[in-house]
Design a protein around this motif. Structure first.
Motif, PDB file in Angstrom:
ATOM      1  N   LEU A  61     -29.306 -29.282-113.507  1.00 44.74           N
ATOM      2  CA  LEU A  61     -30.709 -29.621-113.257  1.00 44.74           C
ATOM      3  C   LEU A  61     -31.189 -29.003-111.947  1.00 44.74           C
ATOM      4  O   LEU A  61     -32.294 -28.448-111.873  1.00 44.74           O
ATOM      5  CB  LEU A  61     -30.869 -31.135-113.228  1.00 44.74           C
ATOM      6  N   TRP A  62     -30.357 -29.103-110.925  1.00 49.55           N
ATOM      7  CA  TRP A  62     -30.674 -28.493-109.624  1.00 49.55           C
ATOM      8  C   TRP A  62     -30.908 -26.991-109.790  1.00 49.55           C
ATOM      9  O   TRP A  62     -31.886 -26.433-109.277  1.00 49.55           O
ATOM     10  CB  TRP A  62     -29.538 -28.805-108.664  1.00 49.55           C
ATOM     11  N   ALA A  77     -19.431 -35.943-117.018  1.00 46.44           N
ATOM     12  CA  ALA A  77     -20.515 -34.994-117.261  1.00 46.44           C
ATOM     13  C   ALA A  77     -21.679 -35.149-116.292  1.00 46.44           C
ATOM     14  O   ALA A  77     -22.564 -34.289-116.250  1.00 46.44           O
ATOM     15  CB  ALA A  77     -21.034 -35.152-118.692  1.00 46.44           C
ATOM     16  N   SER A  78     -21.697 -36.223-115.517  1.00 53.30           N
ATOM     17  CA  SER A  78     -22.884 -36.494-114.697  1.00 53.30           C
ATOM     18  C   SER A  78     -23.068 -35.461-113.586  1.00 53.30           C
ATOM     19  O   SER A  78     -24.184 -34.959-113.370  1.00 53.30           O
ATOM     20  CB  SER A  78     -22.814 -37.907-114.108  1.00 53.30           C
ATOM     21  N   LEU A  79     -21.993 -35.120-112.882  1.00 48.31           N
ATOM     22  CA  LEU A  79     -22.121 -34.150-111.795  1.00 48.31           C
ATOM     23  C   LEU A  79     -22.473 -32.750-112.292  1.00 48.31           C
ATOM     24  O   LEU A  79     -23.370 -32.102-111.731  1.00 48.31           O
ATOM     25  CB  LEU A  79     -20.837 -34.131-110.955  1.00 48.31           C
ATOM     26  N   PRO A  80     -21.802 -32.228-113.340  1.00 55.21           N
ATOM     27  CA  PRO A  80     -22.252 -30.934-113.867  1.00 55.21           C
ATOM     28  C   PRO A  80     -23.709 -30.959-114.333  1.00 55.21           C
ATOM     29  O   PRO A  80     -24.434 -29.971-114.158  1.00 55.21           O
ATOM     30  CB  PRO A  80     -21.299 -30.681-115.040  1.00 55.21           C
ATOM     31  N   ALA A  81     -24.140 -32.077-114.917  1.00 56.89           N
ATOM     32  CA  ALA A  81     -25.532 -32.177-115.352  1.00 56.89           C
ATOM     33  C   ALA A  81     -26.483 -32.119-114.159  1.00 56.89           C
ATOM     34  O   ALA A  81     -27.553 -31.486-114.223  1.00 56.89           O
ATOM     35  CB  ALA A  81     -25.744 -33.470-116.138  1.00 56.89           C
ATOM     36  N   LEU A  82     -26.089 -32.776-113.064  1.00 58.23           N
ATOM     37  CA  LEU A  82     -26.917 -32.747-111.858  1.00 58.23           C
ATOM     38  C   LEU A  82     -27.014 -31.334-111.289  1.00 58.23           C
ATOM     39  O   LEU A  82     -28.097 -30.876-110.889  1.00 58.23           O
ATOM     40  CB  LEU A  82     -26.340 -33.704-110.813  1.00 58.23           C
ATOM     41  N   VAL A  83     -25.882 -30.635-111.257  1.00 52.56           N
ATOM     42  CA  VAL A  83     -25.869 -29.257-110.749  1.00 52.56           C
ATOM     43  C   VAL A  83     -26.727 -28.356-111.635  1.00 52.56           C
ATOM     44  O   VAL A  83     -27.480 -27.497-111.143  1.00 52.56           O
ATOM     45  CB  VAL A  83     -24.430 -28.724-110.659  1.00 52.56           C
ATOM     46  N   PHE A 119     -38.457 -21.978-107.246  1.00 53.45           N
ATOM     47  CA  PHE A 119     -38.736 -21.867-105.817  1.00 53.45           C
ATOM     48  C   PHE A 119     -37.980 -20.682-105.231  1.00 53.45           C
ATOM     49  O   PHE A 119     -36.902 -20.321-105.714  1.00 53.45           O
ATOM     50  CB  PHE A 119     -38.311 -23.151-105.087  1.00 53.45           C
ATOM     51  N   PRO A 120     -38.511 -20.109-104.160  1.00 53.76           N
ATOM     52  CA  PRO A 120     -37.733 -19.092-103.439  1.00 53.76           C
ATOM     53  C   PRO A 120     -36.512 -19.730-102.784  1.00 53.76           C
ATOM     54  O   PRO A 120     -36.509 -20.920-102.459  1.00 53.76           O
ATOM     55  CB  PRO A 120     -38.729 -18.559-102.406  1.00 53.76           C
ATOM     56  N   SER A 121     -35.481 -18.928-102.577  1.00 51.52           N
ATOM     57  CA  SER A 121     -34.209 -19.474-102.102  1.00 51.52           C
ATOM     58  C   SER A 121     -34.297 -20.056-100.696  1.00 51.52           C
ATOM     59  O   SER A 121     -33.504 -20.931-100.339  1.00 51.52           O
ATOM     60  CB  SER A 121     -33.116 -18.402-102.139  1.00 51.52           C
ATOM     61  N   TYR A 122     -35.266 -19.604 -99.888  1.00 53.16           N
ATOM     62  CA  TYR A 122     -35.364 -20.161 -98.544  1.00 53.16           C
ATOM     63  C   TYR A 122     -35.965 -21.572 -98.559  1.00 53.16           C
ATOM     64  O   TYR A 122     -35.903 -22.288 -97.555  1.00 53.16           O
ATOM     65  CB  TYR A 122     -36.165 -19.248 -97.621  1.00 53.16           C
ATOM     66  N   ILE A 123     -36.549 -21.978 -99.698  1.00 49.92           N
ATOM     67  CA  ILE A 123     -37.070 -23.345 -99.841  1.00 49.92           C
ATOM     68  C   ILE A 123     -36.064 -24.223-100.585  1.00 49.92           C
ATOM     69  O   ILE A 123     -35.716 -25.312-100.128  1.00 49.92           O
ATOM     70  CB  ILE A 123     -38.430 -23.334-100.567  1.00 49.92           C
ATOM     71  N   LEU A 124     -35.625 -23.762-101.758  1.00 46.64           N
ATOM     72  CA  LEU A 124     -34.632 -24.511-102.528  1.00 46.64           C
ATOM     73  C   LEU A 124     -33.597 -23.537-103.061  1.00 46.64           C
ATOM     74  O   LEU A 124     -33.778 -22.924-104.111  1.00 46.64           O
ATOM     75  CB  LEU A 124     -35.298 -25.270-103.678  1.00 46.64           C
ATOM     76  N   PRO A 125     -32.485 -23.368-102.351  1.00 49.03           N
ATOM     77  CA  PRO A 125     -31.456 -22.424-102.789  1.00 49.03           C
ATOM     78  C   PRO A 125     -30.708 -22.921-104.023  1.00 49.03           C
ATOM     79  O   PRO A 125     -30.681 -24.120-104.318  1.00 49.03           O
ATOM     80  CB  PRO A 125     -30.525 -22.343-101.577  1.00 49.03           C
ATOM     81  N   GLN A 126     -30.111 -21.987-104.712  1.00 48.83           N
ATOM     82  CA  GLN A 126     -29.280 -22.317-105.865  1.00 48.83           C
ATOM     83  C   GLN A 126     -27.976 -22.971-105.401  1.00 48.83           C
ATOM     84  O   GLN A 126     -27.544 -22.782-104.258  1.00 48.83           O
ATOM     85  CB  GLN A 126     -28.960 -21.036-106.644  1.00 48.83           C
ATOM     86  N   PRO A 127     -27.320 -23.729-106.306  1.00 48.34           N
ATOM     87  CA  PRO A 127     -26.037 -24.345-105.928  1.00 48.34           C
ATOM     88  C   PRO A 127     -25.015 -23.336-105.414  1.00 48.34           C
ATOM     89  O   PRO A 127     -24.277 -23.623-104.467  1.00 48.34           O
ATOM     90  CB  PRO A 127     -25.582 -25.010-107.229  1.00 48.34           C
ATOM     91  N   TRP A 128     -24.971 -22.149-106.045  1.00 45.84           N
ATOM     92  CA  TRP A 128     -23.980 -21.174-105.597  1.00 45.84           C
ATOM     93  C   TRP A 128     -24.272 -20.678-104.178  1.00 45.84           C
ATOM     94  O   TRP A 128     -23.352 -20.357-103.418  1.00 45.84           O
ATOM     95  CB  TRP A 128     -23.890 -19.999-106.575  1.00 45.84           C
ATOM     96  N   GLU A 129     -25.552 -20.649-103.801  1.00 42.00           N
ATOM     97  CA  GLU A 129     -25.893 -20.235-102.444  1.00 42.00           C
ATOM     98  C   GLU A 129     -25.438 -21.281-101.422  1.00 42.00           C
ATOM     99  O   GLU A 129     -25.003 -20.934-100.316  1.00 42.00           O
ATOM    100  CB  GLU A 129     -27.400 -20.010-102.343  1.00 42.00           C
TER     101      GLU A 129
END
Length: 249
Positions: free
Chosen positions: A19-20, A11-17, A27-37
């Motif tokens: 949280l991310w 469960a640790s990696l899904p939890a990290l994703v 934040f705007p995507s050009y600063i902190l994009p989503q995992p899917w991006e």
């Protein structure tokens, strides 16, 4: 019959994703994009055929410096563990080199070898050899004197002592040395590529930052962590299980 406790490691990696993803909404995507991006960015690099050369370059550099460090660390660590005189000679040198950040050697190695494979492998070697030497030395020193004396009484020569006494007893320390050495080498590789390479994962991170592509930066960071995790799961844990089985026989 007591059931085994469930492991929550999955469960640790899904939890990290997750949280991310939650943090990225702030934040705007050009600063902190989503995992899917970042995943889309990775797919684009795969589709363009640009990702594999960078991965291959980093892995070749890592393996070259790491295996050279293993050979040197085994020779130095075993000798220092057996010989008090050599240990006394080696200790100040180990302390000196471990106090210097490995990346500080990168400009010098680039002056000597130029940009490319040899300069980065040299930095990796310097980063890994000292901590591995110390771990192996400590493992050899921890071997009980009674085991050595018993083997000598039975007529074991120096080579037989190394093979049948020192080697089996120092296997836990050797596994620790591999883990520590790989992590130090991997960090040094990425740092060296960021300042003195034209290819590799570190170069991806550095170039992404220079052009303001946060997805490329995070793609490189994810690859760095993923490769380290795969090395731990598929290599070092298996080595540890094998030596535990081998020692039990």
């Amino acid at each position: 019959m007591r059931l085994p406790r469930p492991s929550w490691g999955w469960a640790s990696l899904p939890a990290l994703v997750l949280l991310w993803s939650l943090i990225a909404t702030r934040f705007p995507s050009y600063i902190l994009p989503q995992p899917w991006e970042v995943a889309v960015e990775g797919w684009r690099w795969l589709g363009d055929g640009k990702l594999w050369p960078h991965l291959g370059t980093s892995l070749l550099e890592e393996l070259g410096g790491f295996f050279a460090a293993i050979v040197a660390a085994v020779l130095l660590g075993v000798t220092a563990g057996i010989s008090p005189a050599f240990r006394s000679f080696l200790t100040p040198l180990n302390s000196l080199f471990m106090a210097i950040p490995p990346i500080a050697w990168a400009p010098l190695t680039m002056i000597i070898f130029g940009l490319g494979y040899l300069s980065i492998v040299s930095v990796i070697f310097i980063a890994a050899v000292c901590p591995m030497t110390l771990a192996i030395q400590d493992g050899v020193q921890a071997i009980r004197g009674g085991e050595v004396r018993a083997a000598r009484i039975l007529g074991a020569n120096r080579m037989q002592l190394l093979v049948h006494v020192y080697f089996p007893a120092s296997l836990p320390a050797f596994t620790t040395a591999l883990r520590v050495g790989f992590s130090q080498a991997w960090r040094a590789l990425v740092a060296a590529e960021m300042i003195g390479a034209s290819q590799g994962i570190g170069w991806m991170v550095s170039t992404g930052g220079q052009i303001g592509n946060a997805s490329q930066v995070l793609l490189g960071i994810v690859l760095i962590g993923l490769i380290a995790w795969l090395a731990e799961s598929l290599v070092f844990r298996r080595i540890e299980r094998h030596y535990q089985v081998w020692r039990s026989h």
